[in-house]
Write a protein that holds these residues in place. Structure first.
Motif, PDB file in Angstrom:
ATOM      1  N   GLU A 139     -34.335 -44.292-147.916  1.00  0.00           N
ATOM      2  CA  GLU A 139     -34.891 -45.783-147.816  1.00  0.00           C
ATOM      3  C   GLU A 139     -34.042 -46.275-148.915  1.00  0.00           C
ATOM      4  O   GLU A 139     -34.361 -44.906-149.808  1.00  0.00           O
ATOM      5  N   CYS A 186     -31.744 -46.777-144.542  1.00  0.00           N
ATOM      6  CA  CYS A 186     -32.491 -45.299-144.092  1.00  0.00           C
ATOM      7  C   CYS A 186     -31.195 -44.986-143.950  1.00  0.00           C
ATOM      8  O   CYS A 186     -30.409 -44.752-142.615  1.00  0.00           O
ATOM      9  N   ASP A 190     -37.472 -45.814-136.874  1.00  0.00           N
ATOM     10  CA  ASP A 190     -38.138 -46.268-136.644  1.00  0.00           C
ATOM     11  C   ASP A 190     -38.437 -47.302-138.025  1.00  0.00           C
ATOM     12  O   ASP A 190     -38.166 -46.703-138.776  1.00  0.00           O
ATOM     13  N   TRP A 191     -39.435 -48.280-138.351  1.00  0.00           N
ATOM     14  CA  TRP A 191     -39.828 -48.812-139.719  1.00  0.00           C
ATOM     15  C   TRP A 191     -41.076 -49.099-139.383  1.00  0.00           C
ATOM     16  O   TRP A 191     -41.330 -49.916-138.143  1.00  0.00           O
ATOM     17  N   ARG A 227     -44.500 -50.043-142.303  1.00  0.00           N
ATOM     18  CA  ARG A 227     -45.327 -50.767-143.318  1.00  0.00           C
ATOM     19  C   ARG A 227     -46.542 -50.330-143.722  1.00  0.00           C
ATOM     20  O   ARG A 227     -47.131 -50.233-143.058  1.00  0.00           O
ATOM     21  N   ILE A 252     -33.983 -54.707-136.690  1.00  0.00           N
ATOM     22  CA  ILE A 252     -33.181 -53.567-136.697  1.00  0.00           C
ATOM     23  C   ILE A 252     -32.102 -52.924-135.973  1.00  0.00           C
ATOM     24  O   ILE A 252     -31.237 -53.418-134.713  1.00  0.00           O
ATOM     25  N   LEU A 279     -32.906 -52.422-141.968  1.00  0.00           N
ATOM     26  CA  LEU A 279     -33.463 -53.318-141.111  1.00  0.00           C
ATOM     27  C   LEU A 279     -33.884 -54.880-142.086  1.00  0.00           C
ATOM     28  O   LEU A 279     -33.484 -54.745-142.871  1.00  0.00           O
ATOM     29  N   TYR A 302     -42.310 -50.202-147.534  1.00  0.00           N
ATOM     30  CA  TYR A 302     -41.652 -49.518-145.525  1.00  0.00           C
ATOM     31  C   TYR A 302     -41.353 -48.150-145.969  1.00  0.00           C
ATOM     32  O   TYR A 302     -40.308 -47.967-146.542  1.00  0.00           O
ATOM     33  N   TYR A 303     -41.221 -47.933-145.050  1.00  0.00           N
ATOM     34  CA  TYR A 303     -41.002 -46.509-144.272  1.00  0.00           C
ATOM     35  C   TYR A 303     -39.960 -46.743-143.555  1.00  0.00           C
ATOM     36  O   TYR A 303     -40.387 -46.800-141.891  1.00  0.00           O
ATOM     37  N   CYS A 304     -39.169 -45.878-142.725  1.00  0.00           N
ATOM     38  CA  CYS A 304     -38.370 -45.159-142.058  1.00  0.00           C
ATOM     39  C   CYS A 304     -38.774 -43.554-141.272  1.00  0.00           C
ATOM     40  O   CYS A 304     -39.209 -42.990-142.496  1.00  0.00           O
TER      41      CYS A 304
END
Length: 127
Positions: free
Chosen positions: A6, A22, A35-36, A38, A70, A81, A94-96
């Motif tokens: 990311e 990402c 997906d994202w 958080r 997205i 995002l 924030y995670y991918c």
């Protein structure tokens, strides 16, 4: 093995915008639902947005609908995002995440369905 990296996080004032990216190191990126998620300080990780392998279907959690978008570039193996009208409560890491799907229009919109995760990027929104 899938690697997700990311980028794009940072400090922004409330009302501002950021675009997260990402980048995926994977064969056949176009078969993965992306997906994202958080995680805010002291809170559990939560789903933010999902996009199908084809990019034709998307899903959002209620608190970001109308503000976040997205999208994906299957040729460039990247998911984005776009975050507009940011609020203090959007502050989080924030995670991918990626999940191999077998239908181009399918969504994987919960953490248990995700197979691969990035290390996250921090978004801080000042009030």
């Amino acid at each position: 093995q899938v690697q997700l990296v990311e980028s794009g996080g940072g400090l922004v004032q409330a009302g501002g915008s950021l675009r997260l990216s990402c980048a995926a190191s994977v064969r056949s990126f176009g078969v993965y639902g992306m997906d994202w998620f958080r995680q805010a300080p002291g809170k559990e990780r939560e789903f933010v947005a999902a996009i199908s392998p084809s990019g034709l279907r998307t899903s959002y959690t209620g608190s970001v609908k109308g503000r976040f978008t997205i999208s994906r570039d299957n040729a460039g193996d990247t998911v984005y995002l776009q975050m507009n009208s940011l609020k203090y409560e959007d502050t989080a890491v924030y995670y991918c995440a990626a999940s191999r799907l077998y239908n181009a229009y399918q969504l994987a919109d919960n953490a248990d369905a995700m197979e691969y995760w990035g290390k996250g990027t921090l978004v801080t929104v000042s009030s």
